[in-house]
Design a protein around this motif. Structure first.
Motif, PDB file in Angstrom:
ATOM      1  N   ASN A  32      71.579 -11.665  10.159  1.00 59.19           N
ATOM      2  CA  ASN A  32      70.451 -12.687  11.368  1.00 59.19           C
ATOM      3  C   ASN A  32      70.706 -12.243  13.289  1.00 59.19           C
ATOM      4  N   GLN A  33      71.303 -10.918  13.036  1.00 60.65           N
ATOM      5  CA  GLN A  33      70.533  -9.825  14.118  1.00 60.65           C
ATOM      6  C   GLN A  33      69.326  -9.303  13.948  1.00 60.65           C
ATOM      7  N   ASP A  34      68.571  -9.066  14.324  1.00 58.37           N
ATOM      8  CA  ASP A  34      67.415  -7.888  14.708  1.00 58.37           C
ATOM      9  C   ASP A  34      67.201  -6.968  16.232  1.00 58.37           C
ATOM     10  N   GLU A  35      68.251  -7.133  16.509  1.00 57.09           N
ATOM     11  CA  GLU A  35      67.533  -5.998  17.723  1.00 57.09           C
ATOM     12  C   GLU A  35      69.624  -5.278  17.697  1.00 57.09           C
ATOM     13  N   ILE A  36      69.010  -3.895  18.013  1.00 60.07           N
ATOM     14  CA  ILE A  36      70.237  -2.546  17.394  1.00 60.07           C
ATOM     15  C   ILE A  36      70.342  -1.809  19.005  1.00 60.07           C
ATOM     16  N   PRO A  37      71.497  -2.460  19.869  1.00 56.34           N
ATOM     17  CA  PRO A  37      71.616  -0.944  20.717  1.00 56.34           C
ATOM     18  C   PRO A  37      71.913  -0.021  21.002  1.00 56.34           C
ATOM     19  N   THR A  38      70.988   0.808  21.384  1.00 53.80           N
ATOM     20  CA  THR A  38      70.777   2.412  21.357  1.00 53.80           C
ATOM     21  C   THR A  38      71.608   2.532  23.212  1.00 53.80           C
ATOM     22  N   LYS A  39      72.156   3.616  22.877  1.00 55.78           N
ATOM     23  CA  LYS A  39      72.408   4.628  23.829  1.00 55.78           C
ATOM     24  C   LYS A  39      71.934   5.538  24.143  1.00 55.78           C
ATOM     25  N   THR A  40      72.142   6.358  24.986  1.00 59.88           N
ATOM     26  CA  THR A  40      72.197   7.884  25.552  1.00 59.88           C
ATOM     27  C   THR A  40      73.640   8.595  26.097  1.00 59.88           C
ATOM     28  N   VAL A  41      73.795   9.358  25.391  1.00 59.76           N
ATOM     29  CA  VAL A  41      75.227  10.707  25.305  1.00 59.76           C
ATOM     30  C   VAL A  41      74.528  12.023  26.020  1.00 59.76           C
ATOM     31  N   ASP A  42      75.687  11.861  26.636  1.00 65.06           N
ATOM     32  CA  ASP A  42      76.392  13.289  27.697  1.00 65.06           C
ATOM     33  C   ASP A  42      77.994  13.550  26.698  1.00 65.06           C
ATOM     34  N   LEU A  43      77.476  15.100  26.292  1.00 65.46           N
ATOM     35  CA  LEU A  43      78.923  14.958  25.175  1.00 65.46           C
ATOM     36  C   LEU A  43      79.367  16.274  25.443  1.00 65.46           C
ATOM     37  N   ARG A  44      80.190  16.558  26.470  1.00 64.48           N
ATOM     38  CA  ARG A  44      80.753  17.996  26.440  1.00 64.48           C
ATOM     39  C   ARG A  44      82.273  18.310  25.839  1.00 64.48           C
ATOM     40  N   ILE A  45      82.290  19.343  25.107  1.00 67.28           N
ATOM     41  CA  ILE A  45      82.995  19.567  24.399  1.00 67.28           C
ATOM     42  C   ILE A  45      83.877  20.969  24.078  1.00 67.28           C
ATOM     43  N   VAL A  86      80.646  23.331  16.352  1.00 71.19           N
ATOM     44  CA  VAL A  86      80.679  21.940  16.648  1.00 71.19           C
ATOM     45  C   VAL A  86      79.531  21.738  15.833  1.00 71.19           C
ATOM     46  N   GLU A  87      79.236  20.080  15.510  1.00 74.28           N
ATOM     47  CA  GLU A  87      77.902  20.095  15.347  1.00 74.28           C
ATOM     48  C   GLU A  87      77.909  18.150  15.664  1.00 74.28           C
ATOM     49  N   LEU A  88      76.346  18.187  16.368  1.00 74.69           N
ATOM     50  CA  LEU A  88      76.494  16.672  16.716  1.00 74.69           C
ATOM     51  C   LEU A  88      75.822  15.770  15.511  1.00 74.69           C
ATOM     52  N   HIS A  89      76.203  14.845  14.819  1.00 71.81           N
ATOM     53  CA  HIS A  89      75.515  13.846  14.100  1.00 71.81           C
ATOM     54  C   HIS A  89      74.345  12.285  14.548  1.00 71.81           C
ATOM     55  N   VAL A  90      73.572  12.936  14.692  1.00 70.01           N
ATOM     56  CA  VAL A  90      72.638  11.039  15.316  1.00 70.01           C
ATOM     57  C   VAL A  90      71.664  11.425  14.935  1.00 70.01           C
ATOM     58  N   GLU A  91      71.056  10.057  15.006  1.00 70.52           N
ATOM     59  CA  GLU A  91      69.485   9.843  14.852  1.00 70.52           C
ATOM     60  C   GLU A  91      68.835  11.113  15.601  1.00 70.52           C
ATOM     61  N   VAL A 134      73.229   5.440  17.784  1.00 72.90           N
ATOM     62  CA  VAL A 134      73.834   3.891  17.905  1.00 72.90           C
ATOM     63  C   VAL A 134      75.839   4.768  17.855  1.00 72.90           C
ATOM     64  N   GLU A 135      76.614   4.389  18.112  1.00 75.17           N
ATOM     65  CA  GLU A 135      78.031   5.272  18.474  1.00 75.17           C
ATOM     66  C   GLU A 135      78.288   4.882  17.691  1.00 75.17           C
ATOM     67  N   GLU A 136      78.992   3.765  16.719  1.00 73.37           N
ATOM     68  CA  GLU A 136      79.455   3.635  15.185  1.00 73.37           C
ATOM     69  C   GLU A 136      79.112   5.072  13.458  1.00 73.37           C
ATOM     70  N   LEU A 137      77.563   5.013  14.758  1.00 72.08           N
ATOM     71  CA  LEU A 137      77.243   5.094  12.931  1.00 72.08           C
ATOM     72  C   LEU A 137      76.844   7.576  13.742  1.00 72.08           C
ATOM     73  N   SER A 138      77.301   7.713  13.953  1.00 73.37           N
ATOM     74  CA  SER A 138      77.268   9.182  15.159  1.00 73.37           C
ATOM     75  C   SER A 138      77.718   9.620  14.899  1.00 73.37           C
ATOM     76  N   PHE A 139      78.107  10.932  14.393  1.00 72.24           N
ATOM     77  CA  PHE A 139      79.812  11.734  14.451  1.00 72.24           C
ATOM     78  C   PHE A 139      79.143  13.176  14.840  1.00 72.24           C
ATOM     79  N   VAL A 140      80.671  13.611  14.879  1.00 72.23           N
ATOM     80  CA  VAL A 140      81.035  15.001  15.429  1.00 72.23           C
ATOM     81  C   VAL A 140      82.239  15.720  14.039  1.00 72.23           C
ATOM     82  N   ARG A 141      81.312  17.269  14.040  1.00 71.71           N
ATOM     83  CA  ARG A 141      82.270  18.118  13.178  1.00 71.71           C
ATOM     84  C   ARG A 141      82.216  18.906  13.394  1.00 71.71           C
TER      85      ARG A 141
END
Length: 657
Positions: free
Chosen positions: A505-518, A543-548, A586-593
């Motif tokens: 019963n949810q239909d909108e996926i909140p997305t964000k913009t990320v700045d990452l420095r490692i 270092v790999e950033l796995h996002v959409e 979507v942070e919960e579905l993005s990864f840093v390898r």
């Protein structure tokens, strides 16, 4: 610091570790004395002052040097670190609001380091799980489930060993959806009384059934146990029921070659040279490991090529071996035709995923069509019998044709889709939206394409971002796919609640913009390849950033410069690896390898020495210690005594907006 040899056992065939051993064991050299003894002594002293129960940490001078720099940065112009500045460091730099440490006016470096490193929330790179992620009160389709493909295989898809121990290995490591491919087992014969019949005792069931078919005027031949090829003319009155054929076999052979013991089903990757394992043995292994430390339910995905008699025997075996665990009836307050159960209702339960009777009509019609057209090479699996179909209560396999199938509204249905077919569908905007809507309410499972003979894996993040609950992985293969899967389900019991926008019963996926420095500052106890020398080791970190990705051309890989020895120090050029203004995340579905490699002198085939992978929302900011994992076993590289040995010391700057 001691060297941790990277033991390659492939050259010694007799000592090659099995899949289960690689999943559960790891051989590492014992620690030696070159660790800073003075620093160790100071930590022990601090431990006594703090009255702590933690064991002293082993860190190399490369680590210590950067930790001292952090302490100096935190204390500023003061000679010692004040209590106020310590609180400021934890809150502002590390993002930790509360931490337990003695209330003192000032802290020496040793006291500061002990307070910092003994607090996991302040020291580790990986954030502890949010309690909401382990909420068990939602209907079961609202969770991602750690899943396995062809669980019984220990190696490749064509010629490797099948074993029951493989099930124990994946269950022990958090898998909660396993796959079992079941086929007819060959019956065993008791010795004949006649010595002249000795040569007949080892005749295969396949050959005997073929002769029986000819004897009774049928042109049906059995190619392999559980696989039958229809060659019967349309006007033939001979029955094709496998049970009747088995009865004929019993009657025709019992008098001449002794009695035939009732065969039990086997588990096998059909059409390959892989070995077989008894179905009962698999069931016993599942029972022994299923709920030892993990009480969340297990879904057993059955692929059935066995005939009716063997299917009924499957049910008998499952009820015997899984007595008290197998879900045999729907709950009184949860009608399987109207709703799904909540996860909390299914503790310590085994659910069967298989087709129900009404879903076998297509297969029956296909078989009938083959006979009417006299197509001799048409092969079809037998329909599912009533006893077995009745066990598909809340997890019922349903045949998937195309996007039009997504209109199904039966709460218990599960679509299993090949990865190629899935990728093709989500490339179409209309189909992609229908898949998202479907997966908010109902189950979908994605499995690797058949051409992955080497047991390699697809990228599981793509289906997860479309709401797919089960992405079946070849656990015996360590690659990008299994690393991402390990990161997704780290510290969980194999079920994790979907993020906002993916729930029912949810239909909108909140997305964000990320700045990452490692910034990679130092490493310690990096494994040295067998035959190599620690002092000659050249180490770099990728270092790999796995996002959409908005487009495939976007490069989200960054690499450090190589540094020397197994304790590399990037002090001279610790430049940050930057991923700036990355949108649609979507942070919960993005990864840093992180991949720790030894660069190849030829530029090809870099040696993977160790790795780590973290979900982006669990990557904590500040100065952090990152535990590294073995490139084969996927287990933490640890010393004797339980202390993590192979680690990176990094600085993380993360801005999510």
């Amino acid at each position: 610091m001691s060297c941790i040899p990277f033991r390659r056992t492939a050259k010694k065939k007799k000592e090659k570790p099995s899949f289960m051993r690689r999943m559960t064991t790891m051989k590492i050299a014992s620690p030696s004395q070159p660790t800073s003894a003075l620093f160790m002594a100071s930590l022990v002293s601090s431990a006594q002052v703090f009255n702590a129960t933690h064991k002293p940490m082993y860190i190399h001078d490369a680590f210590k040097k950067h930790a001292v720099r952090v302490w100096k940065e935190a204390r500023g112009s003061d000679k010692l670190l004040t209590h106020e500045k310590l609180l400021h460091f934890f809150k502002t730099t590390q993002g930790v609001t509360t931490t337990a440490f003695p209330d003192k006016d000032v802290y020496t470096f040793e006291e500061f380091f002990w307070a910092w490193s003994s607090n996991k929330a302040a020291w580790n790179a990986v954030r502890p799980l949010d309690p909401t992620e382990t909420d068990l009160s939602y209907p079961i389709s609202n969770y991602f489930i750690s899943s396995s493909h062809n669980t019984y295989l220990e190696g490749n898809q064509l010629s490797s060993k099948s074993s029951a121990e493989a099930y124990k290995a994946v269950l022990r490591n958090g898998c909660r959806c396993i796959e079992i491919d079941v086929w007819n087992g060959a019956p065993s014969r008791s010795p004949s009384k006649s010595p002249h019949e000795e040569h007949r005792r080892h005749i295969s069931n396949v050959s005997a059934m073929s002769r029986t078919s000819v004897r009774h005027g049928s042109t049906l031949s059995v190619d392999q146990p559980g696989l039958y090829t229809m060659r019967t003319p349309r006007d033939s009155g001979t029955s094709l029921d496998p049970k009747e054929l088995n009865d004929r076999l019993d009657r025709s052979t019992s008098s001449s070659s002794g009695s035939i013991k009732r065969a039990e089903p086997i588990v096998h990757h059909h059409g390959t040279m892989t070995t077989t394992v008894p179905f009962r043995e698999v069931c016993k292994a599942v029972r022994e490991e299923a709920f030892v430390t993990n009480h969340l339910p297990i879904i057993v995905s059955l692929e059935v090529g066995a005939d009716r008699d063997q299917q009924e025997m499957m049910v008998e075996i499952m009820k015997e071996e899984w007595a008290g665990l197998l879900l045999e009836e729907p709950f009184e307050d949860c009608d399987h035709l109207k709703q799904q159960p909540r996860l909390e209702q299914l503790r310590d339960k085994i659910l069967i995923k298989v087709k129900r009777l009404d879903d076998c009509n297509g297969e029956i019609q296909e078989a009938q069509r083959g006979r009417s057209l006299n197509v001799s090479s048409l092969r079809s699996k037998p329909p599912i019998c009533e006893m077995l179909a009745a066990l598909a209560i809340y997890t019922r396999s349903e045949h998937f044709d195309d996007a039009n199938s997504l209109s199904s509204t039966t709460p218990s249905h599960i679509f299993s889709v090949n990865e190629d077919k899935f990728l093709d569908m989500i490339s179409q905007d209309k189909a992609r939206l229908k898949i998202m809507d479907h997966n908010r309410q109902y189950f979908m499972r994605i499995y690797p394409k058949g051409l992955r003979f080497d047991s390699s894996n697809p990228d599981p993040t793509i289906p997860w971002r479309r709401g797919v609950q089960m992405v079946a992985m070849n656990w015996q293969k360590t690659d990008e796919g299994t690393m991402l899967n390990d990161a997704m389900f780290a510290d969980t019991n194999g079920w994790i609640l979907k993020p906002t926008g993916f729930l029912t019963n949810q239909d909108e996926i909140p997305t964000k913009t990320v700045d990452l420095r490692i910034t990679v500052l130092a490493g310690q106890a990096i494994p040295v390849p067998e035959g190599g020398q620690a002092k000659k080791l050249r180490t770099r970190v990728k270092v790999e950033l796995h996002v959409e990705k908005p487009n495939k051309a976007l490069d989200l890989t960054r690499t450090t410069q190589p540094q020397s020895t197994e304790n590399p120090d990037w002090e001279r050029n610790p430049y940050p690896l930057e991923f700036l203004n990355v949108g649609g995340v979507v942070e919960e579905l993005s990864f840093v390898r992180f991949k720790v490699e030894e660069p190849s002198s030829s530029g090809f085939g870099n040696e993977l020495l160790a790795w780590a992978c973290i979900r982006l929302d669990r990557l904590q900011r500040g100065y952090r210690c990152l535990d590294l994992y073995h490139p084969l076993t996927r287990r933490p590289l640890r010393r004797h005594g339980g202390h993590s040995a192979s680690q990176l010391f990094i600085k993380v700057e993360k801005n999510v907006r």
